[in-house]
Design a protein around this motif. Structure first.
Motif, short mmCIF file in Angstrom:
data_model
loop_
_atom_site.label_atom_id
_atom_site.label_comp_id
_atom_site.label_asym_id
_atom_site.label_seq_id
_atom_site.Cartn_x
_atom_site.Cartn_y
_atom_site.Cartn_z
N ILE A 175 0.83 -1.21 0.00
CA ILE A 175 0.00 0.00 0.00
C ILE A 175 0.86 1.25 0.00
O ILE A 175 0.61 2.21 -0.75
N SER A 176 1.92 1.27 0.81
CA SER A 176 2.79 2.44 0.85
C SER A 176 3.50 2.63 -0.47
O SER A 176 3.68 3.76 -0.94
N LEU A 177 3.88 1.53 -1.12
CA LEU A 177 4.54 1.62 -2.41
C LEU A 177 3.57 2.12 -3.48
O LEU A 177 3.94 2.92 -4.35
N ALA A 178 2.31 1.67 -3.41
CA ALA A 178 1.30 2.13 -4.37
C ALA A 178 1.04 3.62 -4.21
O ALA A 178 0.80 4.33 -5.20
N GLN A 179 1.09 4.12 -2.99
CA GLN A 179 0.95 5.55 -2.77
C GLN A 179 2.15 6.31 -3.32
O GLN A 179 2.01 7.41 -3.87
N LEU A 180 3.34 5.71 -3.21
CA LEU A 180 4.54 6.33 -3.76
C LEU A 180 4.45 6.40 -5.29
O LEU A 180 4.88 7.39 -5.89
N ARG A 181 3.90 5.37 -5.91
CA ARG A 181 3.76 5.41 -7.37
C ARG A 181 2.78 6.51 -7.79
O ARG A 181 2.96 7.13 -8.84
N ARG A 187 9.87 -6.01 -7.36
CA ARG A 187 8.75 -6.75 -7.98
C ARG A 187 7.45 -5.96 -7.89
O ARG A 187 6.70 -5.85 -8.86
N TRP A 188 7.17 -5.39 -6.71
CA TRP A 188 5.90 -4.68 -6.54
C TRP A 188 5.88 -3.36 -7.30
O TRP A 188 4.84 -2.95 -7.81
N TRP A 189 7.04 -2.70 -7.38
CA TRP A 189 7.09 -1.47 -8.16
C TRP A 189 6.79 -1.76 -9.63
O TRP A 189 6.11 -0.99 -10.31
N GLY A 190 7.26 -2.87 -10.12
CA GLY A 190 7.02 -3.25 -11.50
C GLY A 190 5.57 -3.59 -11.79
O GLY A 190 5.16 -3.60 -12.96
N ALA A 191 4.78 -3.86 -10.73
CA ALA A 191 3.37 -4.18 -10.93
C ALA A 191 2.53 -2.95 -11.25
O ALA A 191 1.39 -3.07 -11.69
N HIS A 192 3.05 -1.75 -10.99
CA HIS A 192 2.41 -0.48 -11.34
C HIS A 192 1.04 -0.29 -10.65
O HIS A 192 0.14 0.33 -11.21
N HIS A 193 0.89 -0.79 -9.44
CA HIS A 193 -0.33 -0.52 -8.69
C HIS A 193 -0.26 0.88 -8.09
O HIS A 193 0.82 1.34 -7.70
N VAL A 194 -1.40 1.55 -7.99
CA VAL A 194 -1.45 2.89 -7.40
C VAL A 194 -2.52 2.93 -6.32
O VAL A 194 -3.45 2.13 -6.32
N ALA A 195 -2.39 3.87 -5.40
CA ALA A 195 -3.37 4.05 -4.33
C ALA A 195 -3.34 5.50 -3.89
O ALA A 195 -2.31 6.16 -3.98
N VAL A 196 -4.47 5.99 -3.45
CA VAL A 196 -4.56 7.35 -2.95
C VAL A 196 -4.60 7.32 -1.43
O VAL A 196 -5.03 6.33 -0.82
#
Length: 288
Positions: A180-186, A214-223
């Motif tokens: 979740i934190s990584l998705a917010q960073l993206r 690996r998770w950064w490469g998945a390109h998930h995003v979150a607000v």
């Protein structure tokens, strides 16, 4: 050899020379000098730090590929080029070397600092761009970690989630929190894709942690919004806390994050116990 090919060949030699002058520790990588077969950084390390493929970078060094301006910007950051070296690299590439954009260092907004100071029993932190930790109160330090001992340049929430052992053990559902934190960073990267410090952060974490890569490469995003987190605290035990964001009106890039517990629950009582510990530690710190 044509003038263009000569320039590409010279660019490759220049890039190689610069990377051999940088050690892993200078760019935030583990220093395993005893096992390294090359001087300085490897091609693969430069590529990951610049968020490009190793093949792309190899062809640049071999003079077989022309670099785009964003790639040149990234390489200038990774290789720690000064303005003269950066201009030279752009000249070899046939590009105009606009001066790199430098954003002012964020400082916590005074109103948010006052709010922090007025929350003696509520853990609260102020996050800025890239989830940088700009300020915190004693309760947040008691809940998470002593942020003051961490070098200012490394006070970043995502970095701590992936690199700080105390934070990893704090979350029983660490994988979910990290993603979740990584998705917010993206999402931050989408708002400002040319942020140089963000590019450096992503490059360093990609090299250091396979999960991040690996998770950064998945390109998930979150607000950012609200939610509930469970923590296993070493002093007061299991805590179930609700978190929420308050955005600063004068600087939308700053958010106050608070963590609270529902009154009458064991977590609420344990937060009060933690507040007592935090108050005692703060008093002892002021006396020392």
């Amino acid at each position: 050899m044509s003038s263009s090919n000569a320039h590409h060949s010279e660019l490759g030699a220049f890039l190689k020379a610069r990377r051999t002058e940088l050690g892993p520790a200078q760019v935030g990588l583990p220093d395993s000098a005893g096992r390294r077969r090359v001087k300085g950084l490897r091609r693969e390390e430069v590529a990951l730090l610049a968020s490009i493929s190793p093949d792309y970078y190899t062809r640049l060094e071999q003079g077989r590929r022309q670099a785009s301006e964003p790639v040149l910007d990234a390489l200038a950051r990774v290789l720690r080029l000064d303005d003269g070296e950066r201009a030279y690299m752009f000249e070899l590439s046939g590009r105009d070397a606009a001066r790199p954009r430098r954003r002012a260092t964020q400082k916590v907004h005074p109103q948010l600092q006052r709010l922090l100071d007025d929350l003696p029993t509520t853990p609260a932190v102020v996050l800025g761009r890239r989830t940088d930790i700009l300020a915190w109160n004693p309760m947040a330090a008691a809940l998470f970690t002593d942020f003051a001992r961490i070098p200012e340049g490394n006070r970043n929430f995502v970095r701590l989630v992936f690199c700080e052992p105390a934070i990893r053990t704090l979350y029983p559902d660490w994988d979910w929190v990290a993603q979740i934190s990584l998705a917010q960073l993206r999402m931050e990267a989408a708002r400002d894709p040319k942020d140089p410090r963000l590019a450096v952060l992503v490059g360093e974490l990609s090299l250091q942690d396979p999960d991040f890569r690996r998770w950064w490469g998945a390109h998930h995003v979150a607000v950012q919004g609200t939610g509930t987190k469970t923590l296993n605290h070493p002093v007061v035990g299991r805590l179930t806390l609700d978190w929420s964001f308050l955005t600063c009106a004068d600087d939308p890039d700053q958010q106050l994050i608070t963590l609270t517990a529902e009154p009458g629950t064991p977590s609420h009582d344990r937060l009060r116990i933690l507040a007592s510990h935090a108050t005692q530690a703060d008093r002892e710190g002021r006396r020392s």
